[in-house]
Scaffold this active site. Structure first.
Site, PDB file in Angstrom:
ATOM      1  N   ASP A  62      31.175  20.749  68.109  1.00  0.00           N
ATOM      2  CA  ASP A  62      32.141  21.838  67.904  1.00  0.00           C
ATOM      3  C   ASP A  62      33.306  21.289  67.084  1.00  0.00           C
ATOM      4  O   ASP A  62      33.478  20.068  66.967  1.00  0.00           O
ATOM      5  CB  ASP A  62      32.666  22.377  69.244  1.00  0.00           C
ATOM      6  N   SER A  63      34.112  22.205  66.549  1.00  0.00           N
ATOM      7  CA  SER A  63      35.292  21.777  65.801  1.00  0.00           C
ATOM      8  C   SER A  63      36.310  21.099  66.720  1.00  0.00           C
ATOM      9  O   SER A  63      37.134  20.319  66.259  1.00  0.00           O
ATOM     10  CB  SER A  63      35.937  22.996  65.140  1.00  0.00           C
ATOM     11  N   TYR A  83      38.339  25.276  62.449  1.00  0.00           N
ATOM     12  CA  TYR A  83      37.463  25.524  61.304  1.00  0.00           C
ATOM     13  C   TYR A  83      37.530  27.001  60.874  1.00  0.00           C
ATOM     14  O   TYR A  83      37.181  27.347  59.751  1.00  0.00           O
ATOM     15  CB  TYR A  83      36.004  25.247  61.697  1.00  0.00           C
ATOM     16  N   GLY A  84      37.936  27.850  61.842  1.00  0.00           N
ATOM     17  CA  GLY A  84      37.776  29.302  61.686  1.00  0.00           C
ATOM     18  C   GLY A  84      38.439  29.939  60.494  1.00  0.00           C
ATOM     19  O   GLY A  84      38.037  31.013  60.062  1.00  0.00           O
ATOM     20  N   CYS A 136      29.494  26.035  68.166  1.00  0.00           N
ATOM     21  CA  CYS A 136      30.608  26.614  67.423  1.00  0.00           C
ATOM     22  C   CYS A 136      30.056  27.793  66.626  1.00  0.00           C
ATOM     23  O   CYS A 136      29.103  27.638  65.860  1.00  0.00           O
ATOM     24  CB  CYS A 136      31.200  25.575  66.474  1.00  0.00           C
ATOM     25  N   ASN A 137      30.639  28.958  66.833  1.00  0.00           N
ATOM     26  CA  ASN A 137      30.154  30.141  66.111  1.00  0.00           C
ATOM     27  C   ASN A 137      30.416  30.039  64.622  1.00  0.00           C
ATOM     28  O   ASN A 137      29.573  30.395  63.794  1.00  0.00           O
ATOM     29  CB  ASN A 137      30.836  31.396  66.669  1.00  0.00           C
ATOM     30  N   GLU A 191      43.372  25.363  72.795  1.00  0.00           N
ATOM     31  CA  GLU A 191      43.527  23.935  72.458  1.00  0.00           C
ATOM     32  C   GLU A 191      44.792  23.364  73.110  1.00  0.00           C
ATOM     33  O   GLU A 191      44.814  22.228  73.538  1.00  0.00           O
ATOM     34  CB  GLU A 191      43.589  23.732  70.936  1.00  0.00           C
ATOM     35  N   CYS A 249      33.323  33.004  69.880  1.00  0.00           N
ATOM     36  CA  CYS A 249      33.973  31.713  69.610  1.00  0.00           C
ATOM     37  C   CYS A 249      33.883  30.939  70.917  1.00  0.00           C
ATOM     38  O   CYS A 249      34.196  31.478  71.989  1.00  0.00           O
ATOM     39  CB  CYS A 249      35.430  31.918  69.205  1.00  0.00           C
ATOM     40  N   THR A 250      33.465  29.698  70.827  1.00  0.00           N
ATOM     41  CA  THR A 250      33.209  28.938  72.062  1.00  0.00           C
ATOM     42  C   THR A 250      34.494  28.508  72.773  1.00  0.00           C
ATOM     43  O   THR A 250      34.432  28.005  73.886  1.00  0.00           O
ATOM     44  CB  THR A 250      32.324  27.720  71.760  1.00  0.00           C
ATOM     45  N   HIS A 251      35.646  28.703  72.138  1.00  0.00           N
ATOM     46  CA  HIS A 251      36.906  28.436  72.845  1.00  0.00           C
ATOM     47  C   HIS A 251      37.205  29.545  73.869  1.00  0.00           C
ATOM     48  O   HIS A 251      37.942  29.335  74.821  1.00  0.00           O
ATOM     49  CB  HIS A 251      38.077  28.371  71.861  1.00  0.00           C
TER      50      HIS A 251
HETATM   51  N1  DGL Z   1      34.911  27.080  68.631  1.00  0.00           N
HETATM   52  C1  DGL Z   1      34.797  27.576  67.295  1.00  0.00           C
HETATM   53  C2  DGL Z   1      33.865  28.781  67.229  1.00  0.00           C
HETATM   54  O1  DGL Z   1      33.062  29.003  68.125  1.00  0.00           O
HETATM   55  C3  DGL Z   1      36.032  27.968  66.557  1.00  0.00           C
HETATM   56  C4  DGL Z   1      37.290  27.261  66.644  1.00  0.00           C
HETATM   57  C5  DGL Z   1      37.835  26.932  65.276  1.00  0.00           C
HETATM   58  O2  DGL Z   1      38.446  27.798  64.608  1.00  0.00           O
HETATM   59  O3  DGL Z   1      37.605  25.800  64.884  1.00  0.00           O
HETATM   60  O4  DGL Z   1      33.885  29.494  66.239  1.00  0.00           O
END
Ligand code: DGL
Length: 251
Positions: free
Chosen positions: A9-10, A41-42, A72-73, A152, A182-184
């Site tokens: 994941d990011s 990353y988003g 990570c999506n 985060e 989003c996995t967060h």
């Molecule tokens: N956890 C990441 C996802 O599922 C996104 C977080 C990010 O923006 O890096 O998309």
């Protein structure tokens, strides 16, 4: 034979996927890599996300893993194909799995489904497009990138989360299902479900476990899963976070 997964994941969000993997004890060992130096990353450009994700594939070459799980999506949307091309082991992402899970959980084709995710994931329209192809007619999606730093920075139990939900969700009514794209976001799933009067949430972790069991025929591992953590910045911090989110017995 031991089954070992690389999970990427990011940042810390992929830990929510790891938690579900651990609960189901699918792997003997999990190697987690969070690109904490470069999260989020988003809102990055597609080519940047691909470049970073290919570096993650290279990183996993140092380990004897059976599969890479892209937890990570955003990476699943933009870099999955490239990762699959460059990896010697199978690479699976969370989007396809999430859509499969939604199609099982959502009762009616006219149920109101909200998908939330990063700017990149939502702008790609990937969830809406796939859900529409399956016949779901009442779908909307909203980018909610501020939830990522809230998670985060561990601000989920502060008024900042409530204010941010008010800002993003104002005016939305009768939401029955929320796809946490989003996995967060599983970290704040209770708050999101409550905001929408006990809406059902659909999460990447449960989705990927279902995919591993049904499509890849993974069975329960012989041993209790062990986990190793790697991060491009502050790995000790990632480990502390993992301790508060996961079950300590896996350390
Ligand atoms: N956890 C990441 C996802 O599922 C996104 C977080 C990010 O923006 O890096 O998309």
């Amino acid at each position: 034979m031991n089954k070992i997964a690389g999970v990427f994941d990011s940042g810390v969000g992929g830990l929510t996927v790891v938690r579900t993997l651990l609960e189901h004890n699918i792997f003997d060992k999990i190697i987690y890599f969070g690109d904490t130096a470069r999260v989020p990353y988003g809102n990055k450009d597609k080519n940047t996300i691909i470049r970073y994700s290919l570096e993650a594939v290279e990183f996993f070459e140092n380990f004897d893993i059976d599969i890479i799980i892209v937890a990570c999506n955003t990476v699943s949307v933009f870099a999955l194909k490239q990762m699959q091309k460059s990896s010697k082991v199978p690479v699976i992402g969370v989007v396809e799995a999430g859509v499969d899970m939604a199609s099982k959980k959502v009762i009616s084709k006219t149920s109101k489904i909200l998908t939330i995710g990063t700017k990149g994931t939502i702008q790609s329209k990937i969830y809406d497009t796939k859900l529409k192809l399956l016949g779901f007619t009442n779908t909307i999606s909203i980018a909610t990138p501020l939830f990522v730093p809230i998670v985060e920075q561990e601000l989920e139990n502060t008024p900042i989360l409530q204010e941010t939900m008010n800002y993003y969700f104002n005016g939305l009514e009768n939401i029955e299902y929320v796809i946490l794209g989003c996995t967060h976001f599983p970290i704040i799933s209770k708050q999101i479900a409550t905001y929408f009067d006990s809406a059902t949430t659909i999460q990447s972790g449960e989705a990927i476990v279902e995919t591993l069991k049904k499509k890849f025929k993974y069975k329960k591992a012989k041993n209790l899963s062990k986990i190793e953590f790697y991060a491009s910045d502050a790995p000790a911090q990632l480990k502390i976070r993992a301790k508060s989110w996961l079950l300590e017995k896996y350390f």
